[in-house]
Each structure stands twice: as structure tokens, then as C-alpha cells.
Design an enzyme around this catalytic site. Structure first.
Site, PDB file in Angstrom:
ATOM      1  N   ASP A  79     -11.258   1.972   3.642  1.00  0.00           N
ATOM      2  CA  ASP A  79     -11.272   0.896   3.556  1.00  0.00           C
ATOM      3  C   ASP A  79     -12.880   0.739   3.778  1.00  0.00           C
ATOM      4  O   ASP A  79     -13.560   0.175   3.409  1.00  0.00           O
ATOM      5  CB  ASP A  79     -11.393  -0.284   5.737  1.00  0.00           C
ATOM      6  CG  ASP A  79     -10.092  -1.143   4.916  1.00  0.00           C
ATOM      7  OD1 ASP A  79     -10.002  -1.029   3.518  1.00  0.00           O
ATOM      8  OD2 ASP A  79      -9.015  -1.085   6.193  1.00  0.00           O
ATOM      9  N   LYS A 124       0.482  -0.824   0.282  1.00  0.00           N
ATOM     10  CA  LYS A 124      -0.134   0.331  -0.150  1.00  0.00           C
ATOM     11  C   LYS A 124       1.007   1.187   0.103  1.00  0.00           C
ATOM     12  O   LYS A 124       0.704   2.325  -0.391  1.00  0.00           O
ATOM     13  CB  LYS A 124      -0.836   0.081   0.864  1.00  0.00           C
ATOM     14  CG  LYS A 124      -2.173  -0.793   1.159  1.00  0.00           C
ATOM     15  CD  LYS A 124      -3.247  -1.565   2.194  1.00  0.00           C
ATOM     16  CE  LYS A 124      -3.339  -2.850   2.223  1.00  0.00           C
ATOM     17  NZ  LYS A 124      -4.255  -3.223   3.211  1.00  0.00           N
ATOM     18  N   GLN A 150      -4.858  -2.499   9.485  1.00  0.00           N
ATOM     19  CA  GLN A 150      -4.672  -3.079   8.494  1.00  0.00           C
ATOM     20  C   GLN A 150      -5.335  -4.497   9.616  1.00  0.00           C
ATOM     21  O   GLN A 150      -4.755  -4.340  10.788  1.00  0.00           O
ATOM     22  CB  GLN A 150      -2.614  -3.587   8.742  1.00  0.00           C
ATOM     23  CG  GLN A 150      -2.661  -4.974   7.115  1.00  0.00           C
ATOM     24  CD  GLN A 150      -3.683  -5.264   6.585  1.00  0.00           C
ATOM     25  OE1 GLN A 150      -2.863  -3.287   5.610  1.00  0.00           O
ATOM     26  NE2 GLN A 150      -3.799  -5.896   6.220  1.00  0.00           N
TER      27      GLN A 150
END
Ligand code: NDP
Length: 291
Positions: free
Chosen positions: A121, A54, A98
């Protein structure tokens, strides 16, 4: 005739080019670029790889990234304090924690603590709600949004199509169904309690498989000419190879199908970059409204 592959790498690089172009335009005006904060708890090697990829992707499109790495034993309160700080930080546009988080931390609670406007997200209930309502102005979860974007860019007609989604997780199945309803597809959601699953999936013009079981969907479950989107990422012990949820033999029946790897996977990270840019733009618009 074997199915035509839907090339996720191609479409994801299109999206990344678009994001890169927009970021460059922003920077040209003298504004700072968007910034993504990535929080990693613990030393899970797979998570560390995801975080690194990322960061690399951010650098590639001109988005600034910050990594916050916390020890596996970190107190939940400490993690929540960091999220509060990032929520308040005017230089941070997107926050990504994460997963998976260590077992002593309430993952849902952590996702809810992220300010909805920075929830790149798309897991916060506010954004899930907007996705379920088919409303614009929120941040949709990257993987299902990537599935729909693939279909759109491939020119697959979605309005009126019978779409069957296998899987009802909050991360993939449910939002994929909501996004397909928004596209005016007629959507059926299947799960582990569905009776005669094959009979249902055989009615699908578009089949989205998000189950988490290697090669679960077999050719007898597929209608001739169906379009198949395979979300699955399954690993077998001792091998680096990844497998989808759909048996590659289904290529013989489908008209189009996403490969694994190289289908939905690259779209997920491209949609993350797109969400980060959207979060940045929404924050700037709000600032202007507040002035
Ligand atoms: P979950 O385990 O959260 O959900 C799986 C779903 O599949 C559940 O709804 C479950 O039903 C359903 N299911 C399980 N077994 C059956 C069965 N025998 N028949 C019908 N339905 C069944 O997984 P996720 O949604 O998080 O992920 C799904 C897959 O997508 C995984 O392989 C994951 O690795 C992959 N993935 C890929 C991403 C990408 O970037 N490409 C990103 C995220 C996930 P029930 O609810 O009844 O238990």
C-alpha cells in the site's frame, strides 16, 4: 469542445497485462509466483467487496493471494502478531491490511508494523519518506502513483506544468504532490484552509482533486484546457452510484479529464498488483545480494 476522457480502464488493463506477462515469465523459470496476503478485520461489507476484488485481480494476473479474516473484536496484539508472522514468511511478498480498521485498533501503528519491503500500500513511513524524497527503490502509494501513471501513459507533459493538488492526506494528496514534483511539475498543495481556492486552481495546467466531496470542483475553478484527474469516490445515501470530486460540467473547460467511475479507481488496483510484483522482485534481488 468537451474534454477527451482519460480512460483509466484502458490504462489499468495495459498495466495488468504487463504484470501478468512478467509473472508468467517468472513462473516459466520454475520460481513461485508473487504472493499477496490480505488482512481483513471485521465484517464491513464494502471492505469485504474490496478484499474479494483484490483476490480476483491477483488470480487474474497469476499472483497467489491469501486472505486472513479476523473478527471485528480482535485484539490489536493478535493482529500485530499476525503481521509479524507474515513479515517473517518467506513465501509472502506483499501485505495489505484493509482499512478502515475497527476504532479500538491504532491503524497507523498497524501500518507501521508491516515490513517496508512488503508494504504494497506504500503507507509505511519508510516508503512515504522515499516517496517524499523522490527516491526509487520504495513502494509508492497506489492511488497517487496511479494518477501519475495515467498522465504519463496519456502523454500529458508534466515537466514544468503547474500542478495543483487539492487534498493533503497521507494516502493521496501529499504523495501525489511528491510524485508530481519528481516529474518536475511546479506543485501547489491546497487544503481546507487555503484562501481563495478557485484563484489557485485556475492557475493549474494539471488539477488533481482528492477532497472527498461530491462535485466540489466547478467549472469556474478550472482553467481552459486544463487536465483534470478526479480521485474522488463519493456515495450518496440510498444509491449505488458513485460521484467524483469534480463536477462533470468541468469537461467543457478541460482538455482531458478522468471519469468517475473508470478513471483513477481501476488504476489503484492495477498499481497494487504492480507493487506486489515490485516487492517480489526487490526481495529476490536482496536474497541474491545476501548470498
Ligand atoms: P481525506 O479526507 O483524508 O482528505 C481530504 C483532503 O481534502 C484534506 O486534505 C482536506 O483538507 C481537503 N479538503 C476538504 N475540504 C476541503 C475544502 N473545502 N477545500 C479544500 N480542501 C478541502 O481524503 P482522502 O485523501 O483519503 O481521499 C480523498 C478522496 O479520494 C475521497 O473521495 C476518497 O474516497 C477518494 N479515494 C479514492 C481512491 C481511489 O482508488 N480512486 C483511493 C483513496 C481515496 P484538510 O487537510 O485541511 O482537512
Amino acid at each position: 469542445m468537451p474534454a477527451k476522457i482519460i480512460d483509466g480502464k484502458f490504462y489499468s488493463s495495459q498495466i495488468l497485462d504487463e504484470v501478468r506477462g512478467e509473472v508468467a515469465e517468472i513462473v516459466k523459470t520454475g520460481e513461485r509466483p508473487p504472493c499477496l496476503a490480505v488482512v481483513l478485520v471485521g465484517e464491513d461489507p464494502a471492505s469485504a467487496i474490496y478484499v474479494n476484488s483484490k483476490k480476483k485481480m491477483c488470480a487474474d494476473v497469476g499472483i497467489t493471494s491469501r486472505a486472513h479474516i479476523l473478527p471485528a473484536q480482535v485484539w490489536e496484539e493478535t493482529l500485530l502478531l499476525l503481521i509479524d508472522k507474515l513479515n517473517e514468511d518467506g513465501e509472502v511478498d506483499g501485505i495489505l491490511v484493509q482499512s478502515p480498521l475497527p476504532g479500538h485498533i491504532d491503524e497507523d501503528g498497524v501500518f507501521k508494523a508491516i515490513a517496508p519491503g512488503k508494504d504494497v500500500d506504500g503507507f509505511h513511513p519508510y516508503n512515504s519518506g522515499l516517496t517524499a524524497m523522490g527516491s526509487d527503490g520504495g513502494l509508492a502509494p497506489c492511488t497517487p502513483a496511479g494518477c501519475v501513471e495515467l498522465l504519463r501513459r496519456e502523454g500529458i507533459p508534466m515537466a514544468g506544468a503547474n500542478c495543483v493538488v487539492i487534498g493533503r492526506s497521507n494516502i493521496v494528496g501529499r504523495p501525489a504532490a511528491s510524485l508530481m514534483i519528481k516529474e518536475s511539475a511546479t506543485v501547489t498543495v491546497c487544503h481546507s484552509k487555503t484562501k481563495d481556492l478557485a484563484a489557485v486552481t485556475r492557475g493549474a495546467d494539471i488539477l488533481i482533486a482528492a477532497i472527498g466531496k461530491k462535485n466540489f470542483v466547478t467549472p469556474d475553478m478550472v482553467k481552459d484546457g486544463a487536465v483534470i484527474v478526479d480521485v474522488g469516490i463519493n456515495r450518496t445515501e440510498g444509491s449505488k452510484k458513485i460521484y467524483g470530486d469534480v463536477d462533470p460540467a468541468c469537461m467543457e473547460k478541460a482538455s482531458r479529464m478522468t471519469p468517475v467511475p473508470g478513471g483513477v479507481g481501476p488504476m489503484t488496483i492495477a498499481m497494487l498488483m504492480k507493487n506486489c510484483l515490485s516487492a517480489y522482485k526487490m526481495a529476490r534481488e536482496k536474497e541474491k545480494e545476501d548470498e
